[in-house]
Design an enzyme around this catalytic site. Structure first.
Site, short mmCIF file in Angstrom:
data_model
loop_
_atom_site.label_atom_id
_atom_site.label_comp_id
_atom_site.label_asym_id
_atom_site.label_seq_id
_atom_site.Cartn_x
_atom_site.Cartn_y
_atom_site.Cartn_z
N GLY A 14 0.79 -1.23 0.00
CA GLY A 14 0.00 0.00 0.00
C GLY A 14 0.82 1.27 0.00
N ASN A 16 1.78 2.94 -2.60
CA ASN A 16 1.16 3.85 -3.58
C ASN A 16 -0.18 4.36 -3.09
OD1 ASN A 16 2.88 4.00 -6.15
ND2 ASN A 16 2.96 1.84 -5.59
N MET A 95 -3.48 -6.85 -7.24
CA MET A 95 -2.92 -7.99 -7.94
C MET A 95 -3.97 -9.04 -8.31
SD MET A 95 -0.08 -6.57 -7.84
CE MET A 95 1.34 -7.54 -8.27
N ARG A 96 -4.95 -8.63 -9.10
CA ARG A 96 -5.95 -9.58 -9.59
C ARG A 96 -6.20 -9.35 -11.07
NH1 ARG A 96 -6.42 -13.81 -7.23
NH2 ARG A 96 -8.48 -14.21 -8.11
N ASN A 110 -4.37 1.79 -14.12
CA ASN A 110 -3.48 0.88 -13.40
C ASN A 110 -2.04 1.40 -13.46
OD1 ASN A 110 -2.65 -1.62 -12.12
ND2 ASN A 110 -1.90 -2.29 -14.11
N HIS A 112 1.84 0.26 -13.56
CA HIS A 112 2.62 -0.93 -13.91
C HIS A 112 4.11 -0.60 -13.90
CE1 HIS A 112 3.27 -4.91 -15.53
NE2 HIS A 112 4.16 -4.38 -16.35
C1 GRF Z 1 3.98 -1.48 -7.47
O1 GRF Z 1 5.30 -1.69 -7.86
C2 GRF Z 1 3.06 -1.57 -8.67
O2 GRF Z 1 3.63 -1.11 -9.85
C3 GRF Z 1 2.81 -3.05 -8.75
O3 GRF Z 1 2.70 -3.46 -7.42
C4 GRF Z 1 3.49 -2.60 -6.58
C5 GRF Z 1 2.59 -2.13 -5.47
O4 GRF Z 1 3.29 -1.62 -4.39
N1 GRF Z 1 1.66 -3.32 -9.58
P1 GRF Z 1 2.49 -0.96 -3.16
O5 GRF Z 1 1.54 -2.00 -2.61
O6 GRF Z 1 1.78 0.25 -3.66
O7 GRF Z 1 3.55 -0.60 -2.15
#
Ligand code: GRF
Length: 192
Positions: A14, A16, A95-96, A110, A112
């Protein structure tokens, strides 16, 4: 002031999610105020849950293991997103795989960790690190039926430096993600 609501979906750490909340939640911009109407997590033990709580938002836990099919899980997601009134959904480490039931009803973006269309899928950081390319980067794109295949909205890149190990590389990716995702969401919403 127009209030624009977003939903944030996450699965794990989490980081982000936290950056989005810090940069956008209840913040006033030139053309709107942004409100995080809901946060949704599919894993009951995700570290991001506490991060959401620290911003006063109790995440909705929609545990995918309790649903018999991907469609049934997506139905629950779509219902919760629509109920929240969010006009934009942000997948921040969610992640789904999403089915057309979701992608056809929800406007979503999204994050990536590669320069799409290169290195789609769940192993992007390692594949991009191992590739002979001299640059790497991250992408924010619209969510479509095709995994990591929707229209690209924004990207950032950097040069791989001599002696950079996987840990440094990953840290650089995350630093860029933490800047680009909130900025992109703001740019999409802060319009007339
Ligand atoms: C990020 O690197 C994103 O690009 C990928 O999963 C990671 C998520 O990290 N899809 P967080 O849970 O936001 O720390």
């Amino acid at each position: 002031m127009v209030i624009k609501k977003i939903a944030i979906l996450f699965s794990g750490e989490g980081s982000n999610l936290e950056k989005l909340l810090a940069a956008l939640h209840n913040q006033v911009f030139e053309h709107c105020q942004i409100e995080v109407a809901t946060t949704i997590c599919n894993r009951p033990n995700a570290a991001g849950i506490e991060k959401s709580r620290s911003y006063g938002i109790e995440p909705l836990i929609i545990d995918h293991t309790l649903y018999g099919s991907r469609e049934a899980f997506d139905e629950a997601l779509v219902e919760a997103i629509h109920r929240s009134g969010a006009e934009l959904t942000v997948l921040a480490g969610f992640m789904r795989f999403l089915t057309p039931y979701f992608t056809q009803q929800v406007k979503a973006i999204n994050l990536h960790p590669s320069l799409l269309p290169l290195f789609k899928g769940g192993n992007a950081i390692k594949e991009s690190f191992d590739s002979p390319m001299k640059i790497a980067g991250i992408s924010v794109h619209y969510v479509s039926e095709e995994l990591d295949g929707g229209e690209i909205i924004a990207q950032r890149c950097f040069e791989k430096s001599e002696g950079m190990n996987l840990e440094d590389f990953e840290a650089k990716i995350h630093t860029l993600e933490h800047e680009l995702l909130p900025e992109t969401v703001k740019n999409l919403l802060n319009r007339n």
